[in-house]
Scaffold this motif. Structure first.
Motif, PDB file in Angstrom:
ATOM      1  N   SER A  15       0.927  -0.984   0.014  1.00 45.76           N
ATOM      2  CA  SER A  15       0.092   0.085   0.044  1.00 45.76           C
ATOM      3  C   SER A  15       0.906   1.375  -0.139  1.00 45.76           C
ATOM      4  N   HIS A  17       0.630   4.819   1.439  1.00 44.00           N
ATOM      5  CA  HIS A  17       0.447   5.234   2.738  1.00 44.00           C
ATOM      6  C   HIS A  17       1.921   5.142   3.413  1.00 44.00           C
ATOM      7  N   ARG A  42       0.594   7.182   6.591  1.00 48.97           N
ATOM      8  CA  ARG A  42       0.135   6.210   7.549  1.00 48.97           C
ATOM      9  C   ARG A  42       0.763   4.890   7.398  1.00 48.97           C
ATOM     10  N   ASP A  56       1.390   2.652   9.598  1.00 50.84           N
ATOM     11  CA  ASP A  56       0.762   1.600  10.405  1.00 50.84           C
ATOM     12  C   ASP A  56      -0.168   0.869   9.536  1.00 50.84           C
ATOM     13  N   LEU A  57      -0.587   1.379   8.280  1.00 51.20           N
ATOM     14  CA  LEU A  57      -1.444   0.682   7.267  1.00 51.20           C
ATOM     15  C   LEU A  57      -0.387   0.072   6.213  1.00 51.20           C
ATOM     16  N   HIS A  84       1.731  -2.720   4.653  1.00 51.04           N
ATOM     17  CA  HIS A  84       2.462  -4.225   4.623  1.00 51.04           C
ATOM     18  C   HIS A  84       3.491  -4.560   3.645  1.00 51.04           C
TER      19      HIS A  84
END
Length: 609
Positions: free
Chosen positions: A440, A443, A447, A449-450, A452
């Motif tokens: 992703s 992000h 972000r 934390d989002l 992978h």
């Protein structure tokens, strides 16, 4: 990954700006050290500077403020620790009329034009828990080996780089901002000493002498047209007033470290390398900003690649103007060789890392790059994602003198920030790359934390042009390393940090990348436990000079912090064991914040440097 520093004044701040979730540690037993204070809140007021250093040339820095070492009688017996010198006089903050006006304008921008609205640039969010900075440097301080014993191959120093703002943020602040601080654990004959020192960059020294931040941040300081225009004008005014000269460096040296040409460098990709050295007693000193006899200018990647067989180092720089990519190398003596500009990269791309083989250098042109339209019309950062762009990999001969043999291969959906290793297959037709793919990518900057990150094995057939990909594990893995002796040649094992989510690291996994396709490659795993988080692992070979030694015969090391108890430790894990068994745990005399990349330097190399 590095940005430029800025200031902060929240438009909705009270007396307390930043809450840290680091709980006060329980009083340690008398046999270890005095209690270490924890951060429960951070005021918006700026800390007075500790020194008046403005030098970035090759000279030892003046001694910073010292804290008393732990009682020698209560620690493992070591050589006598000299008493620290008295702290230097604090420099007074400049209160002249131009400086007062500049600061008022800075406050205006931070309060009304560009307050930190997004969590990704709100320091109350970014600097929470163990991401909060330590407020002072730590001189060499004895540590307690609380379990096991430190192997003899660890005689040397493990250094970990990371951001630690010397001034509490008064404006938008991104995780990539912050002055570089090196946390070094010096090991000798089973004893360990921890030292935390700032890298004395030009930016750090100028701002410390003035008693305030003056250089804006790239990742958090230019959100939208109004903020960019305002901060750009203020920066130009500060330069015209003589507060700082960007030609002397504006980087943070907060990303990583590298040892080549018998020198140790702290690196950040927005500036030149800064040479540092570890003294015999475990202290860390900044020698100076290195331009390699004037042959290196502007900047250099924070991830150069060292070939252990030839002693050479390979590197690059990237930027917003053509050529957007420039490749170069250093010979075994650390002498820089001529630049190879890559004009076939037709627009600026975020090139944080790359890979080398014995024959080639491999670059990634990903979907992150300069995004001025989003900055102007969307109020975003100048660095952003382009979902319509097709990622590609570029391969150029390792000793190319120009880009005439550069080849690009489209690899849809393959966005890498870090590269782990690469090698040439024996048939000469294929190049193999091991790297985490950011699933992703949109992000990445806002972000994390989002995100992978899926570690993949990529095969590039130079004869047919076909690119094939194989996932190696379903886990969220990044900050991965190998046995350094296998750089640029076929390796079997990878040691990667487990994101929980990123940028927090809850454990380490060992991958066997030689396993057949469609198999999970996990060979071993070590979780740090509830509330405990670490960082990038690093592999240290037990017999680095033994060519017959097995690839995984060594140890994996990392700093780990217990957020429940507020204590940090240095862990040593057996790389060959099925559960990465902890063979030694060193309790550190002070908290070590989470950071970026580290490096182990053998004692013999420290003596040479």
């Amino acid at each position: 990954m590095e940005a430029l520093s800025s200031s902060f004044l929240s438009s909705f701040s009270s007396k307390t700006l930043l809450k840290s979730a680091v709980n006060p540690p329980p009083p340690p037993p008398p046999s270890f050290s005095p209690p270490v204070p924890s951060i429960t809140s951070v005021r918006t007021d700026e800390r007075p500077p500790k020194t008046t250093t403005t030098t970035t040339t090759r000279s030892p820095p003046p001694p910073p403020r010292q804290t008393p070492p732990a009682p020698a009688s209560s620690l493992p017996r070591t050589a006598a620790t000299p008493l620290p010198p008295p702290p230097p006089a604090r420099a007074r903050r400049d209160t002249s009329l131009p400086v007062t006006i500049f600061n008022a304008l800075d406050d205006l921008i931070n309060s009304f034009i560009d307050p930190p609205v997004k969590p990704s640039v709100d320091p109350r969010h970014v600097l929470s828990d163990n991401f909060a900075p330590v407020l002072d440097e730590l001189p060499p301080t004895d540590c307690l080996v609380e379990s096991g014993s430190l192997p003899a191959c660890l005689d040397g120093a493990y250094l970990r780089n990371g951001p630690n703002p010397q001034f509490l943020p008064r404006g938008p602040y991104h995780l990539f901002d912050g002055d570089g601080m090196l946390h070094s654990i010096k090991i000798s004959r089973g004893r360990a000493r921890l030292c935390s020192r700032y890298v004395r960059t030009n930016k750090f020294s100028v701002e410390r002498s003035l008693g305030m931040p003056v250089v804006p941040n790239v990742f958090s300081g230019f959100n939208g047209l109004a903020a960019s225009a305002a901060r750009g004008a203020l920066t130009a005014a500060r330069m015209a007033a003589g507060q700082f000269n960007p030609a002397n460096g504006i980087g943070l040296a907060n990303t990583s470290l590298a040892f080549f040409g018998n020198r140790l460098y702290a690196l950040g990709e927005s500036d030149l390398p800064y040479e540092v050295r570890v003294t015999s007693d475990g202290d860390v000193e900044t020698v100076g900003r290195e331009d390699f006899d004037g042959k290196l200018f502007m900047s250099m990647t924070a991830h150069p690649k060292m070939d252990p067989e030839t002693g050479e180092a390979f590197a690059f720089r990237y930027g917003p103007v053509p050529p957007f990519l420039t490749y170069f190398r250093f010979n075994k003596d650390g002498q820089k060789q001529p630049d190879v500009p890559i004009f076939s990269m037709v627009r600026p791309s975020f090139l944080h890392d790359f890979a080398i083989t014995k024959k080639y250098a491999i670059f990634s042109d990903i979907q992150i790059g300069m995004n001025p339209m989003d900055m102007i019309f969307g109020g975003g950062s100048p660095v952003g994602t382009d979902p319509g762009k097709v990622p590609r990999l570029g391969i150029i001969p390792r000793y190319a003198k120009d880009e005439s043999e550069m080849r690009w291969f489209d690899v849809p959906g393959f966005n890498i920030i870090h590269a782990i290793n690469a090698w040439d297959e024996e048939d000469g037709d294929e190049v193999v790359l091991i790297a985490p793919n950011i699933m992703s990518v949109e992000h990445t900057l806002e972000r994390m934390d989002l995100i992978h990150a899926l570690v993949e094995k990529v095969r590039i057939n130079l004869r047919t042009g076909i690119v094939s990909r194989q996932p190696l594990s379903a886990r969220n893995l990044d900050f991965a390393v190998i046995n350094p002796g296998y750089m640029a040649r076929r390796n079997k094992y990878v040691y990667a940090a487990i994101g929980d989510p990123m940028p927090k690291v809850s454990g380490v996994v060992k991958l066997d990348v030689s396993r057949p396709d469609r198999q999970d490659c996990t060979a071993a795993c070590r979780m740090f436990g509830p509330g405990c988080y670490g960082g990038e692992p690093f592999f240290v070979a037990r017999e680095p000079d033994n060519p017959a030694a097995e690839e995984d015969d060594g140890y994996v090391v990392s700093y780990v912090h217990d957020e429940r108890g507020g204590e940090s430790r240095f862990l040593v894990m057996d790389a060959k064991s099925p559960e990465l068994e902890i063979v030694a745990s060193v309790r550190l005399p002070r908290r070590v914040p989470y950071g970026f990349h580290g490096l182990f330097v053998r004692e013999s190399h420290l003596n040479i440097a």
